[in-house]
Design an enzyme around this catalytic site. Structure first.
Site, mmCIF file in Angstrom:
data_model
loop_
_atom_site.group_PDB
_atom_site.id
_atom_site.type_symbol
_atom_site.label_atom_id
_atom_site.label_comp_id
_atom_site.label_asym_id
_atom_site.label_seq_id
_atom_site.Cartn_x
_atom_site.Cartn_y
_atom_site.Cartn_z
ATOM 1 N N GLU A 1 0.808 -1.219 0.000
ATOM 2 C CA GLU A 1 0.000 0.000 0.000
ATOM 3 C C GLU A 1 0.850 1.281 0.000
ATOM 4 O O GLU A 1 0.937 1.982 1.017
ATOM 5 C CB GLU A 1 -0.955 0.008 1.202
ATOM 6 C CG GLU A 1 -1.918 -1.155 1.217
ATOM 7 C CD GLU A 1 -2.904 -1.084 2.384
ATOM 8 O OE1 GLU A 1 -2.897 -0.110 3.138
ATOM 9 O OE2 GLU A 1 -3.682 -2.034 2.528
ATOM 10 N N GLU B 1 -5.077 -8.693 1.270
ATOM 11 C CA GLU B 1 -5.733 -8.251 2.523
ATOM 12 C C GLU B 1 -7.213 -8.054 2.260
ATOM 13 O O GLU B 1 -7.608 -7.512 1.228
ATOM 14 C CB GLU B 1 -5.179 -6.909 3.030
ATOM 15 C CG GLU B 1 -3.840 -7.006 3.691
ATOM 16 C CD GLU B 1 -3.349 -5.656 4.234
ATOM 17 O OE1 GLU B 1 -4.175 -4.791 4.584
ATOM 18 O OE2 GLU B 1 -2.113 -5.493 4.271
#
Ligand code: IFM
Length: 433
Positions: A160, A346
């Protein structure tokens, strides 16, 4: 589900390990950021977290009990290289070697993230992600790990990247700067570091696969027939995940981002050849997918309109949108050229008010959310989409960055007791989805 499908759980070093100064580890920017009063809810710190540096065997026990065939975890750069570069801290490196070997012995495929937001503080003092040299420092660190942990199943360079933007441009993540130009430059340098690490990987003998993990929160217009809403959603997508997906999968920043930079008079320190490195071919794409975001150009009340139209919300205030993973996979394939095997690296949901009743947290809303995610995955694989794994965030409640320990994403409590969702996931894995 295909018998090779990976069912796993995810964690990150900075959120679970604690022991921030143990055995020669150097501090990270998050360890330091926690020390600024008011930066983290309840002034929580990373100091102890889930004590996974000490209790890692307990974590492995939980993994075995769940029956996962893969575990996604990250390496704390400053545990291995306390100054971010130069001298190796053997005790820190051995910790990850031990963990990786143990997983392999248990038949659990190690999925390692090299950078999950915890830049060594020593490098921050040299300018951190704003110093272009950071790309080489990261590549040197990555090369060390490729050499020392050759048996990992897969490596992600970064998790991320947007978190680095938030830390340099919005002030709410470490290191706490709030300068737009910094955020954009930090992100460019991070993308370059990704490219350089991939280059080192290809030159290494590692048999693992290499990829990157990006979170995609797909923006959808509140009123699909309203042109302003449609344009606004498109712009938001281009500026958020598009800002990473375009250079990685198309070799250049997208036009919306470029005109945004121009309008804001932001001049990036970037070179033409950077993009060749940044767009080097990868083996897989890691998709972190939590939800979609419904947007309105006029600032209309999204929640009210969605509710009127039959949508609903979870207790934590988030929209319950069951097709988030399904839609997002389709969109990144179509709009961003992502033609690689995809792993959902995720997915999960956080709540603030979880209580144990009769010795167990009965997190039924998490189970509802996960059921929807599993349905999305089933639909995708039934349609022939190349989705090869799913990692639930997270193995256990942990340090949720600025929210400290108050927001809980775990399927186990921080003291490693299974919640109802852990039992649910275990059953799901046993039946292979
Ligand atoms: O806890 C974080 C993780 O570190 C990155 N992805 C989102 C999770 C939940 O907020």
């Amino acid at each position: 589900m295909n018998k090779d499908f990976l069912w796993g759980v995810s964690t990150a070093a900075g959120q679970i390990e604690g022991s921030v100064l143990e055995d020669g580890r150097g501090l990270s920017i998050w360890d330091a950021f926690c020390r600024i009063p008011g930066s983290i809810r309840n002034n929580d710190t990373t100091d102890v977290a889930c004590s996974s540096y000490k209790l890692w065997k307990e974590d492995v026990k939980l993994l075995k009990d769940l029956g996962v065939n893969s575990y996604r975890y990250s390496i704390s750069w400053s545990r291995v290289l306390p100054d971010g570069k130069g001298k190796v801290n053997q005790a820190g490196l051995d910790y990850y070697k031990r963990l990786t070997d143990t997983l392999l012995n248990e038949g659990i495929a190690p999925n390692i993230t090299l950078y999950h937001w915890d830049l060594p503080y020593a490098l921050h003092k040299l300018g951190g992600w704003l110093n272009r040299d950071v790309a080489d420092w990261f590549a040197d660190y990555a090369e060390l790990i490729f050499k020392e942990i050759p048996d990992a199943y897969m490596f992600s360079t970064h998790n991320e990247p947007i978190a680095t933007y938030v830390g340099y441009a919005r002030g709410v993540f470490a290191p706490g700067f709030a300068v737009e130009q910094y955020g954009r430059q930090a992100n460019h340098n991070l993308l370059l570091s990704h490219g350089k690490a991939v280059e080192r990987f290809r030159a290494s003998n590692s048999k693992a696969k290499i990829g990157i993990v990006i979170d995609v929160w797909n923006r959808v217009p509140l009123c699909p027939e309203n042109e302003d809403d449609v344009r606004y959603a498109k712009e938001q997508n281009a500026l958020a995940h598009g800002n990473y997906l375009s250079p990685i999968f198309s070799g250049k920043y997208n036009d919306i981002y470029l005109s945004y930079l121009e309008k804001n008079n932001i001049k990036l320190q970037a070179e033409e050849k950077d993009f060749e490195l940044i767009s080097a071919p990868l083996d897989f794409f890691g998709l972190n997918c939590y939800n979609r975001i419904v947007v309105s150009a006029s600032g209309a009340n999204v929640r009210q309109t969605l509710t009127q139209n039959g949508g609903n919300f979870l207790q934590n205030g988030q929209e319950y949108y069951p097709d988030a993973i399904y839609d997002t996979v389709k969109i990144i394939r179509k709009d961003f050229n992502v033609n690689l095997p995809i792993y959902i690296t995720e997915n999960g949901v956080g709540f603030q008010n979880e209580q144990e009743v009769d010795g167990i947290v009965s997190d039924d809303e998490r189970i509802k959310y996960l059921t929807a995610s599993f349905n999305s995955i089933k639909r995708l694989t039934d349609e022939g989409e190349d989705v090869r794994g799913y990692y639930l965030w997270s193995l256990l409640d942990n340090f949720e960055w600025t929210a400290g320990y108050s927001t809980k994403y775990g399927i186990h409590t921080i003291d490693r007791k299974p919640k109802k969702s852990a039992l649910f996931y275990k059953e799901h894995i046993k039946n292979n989805g």
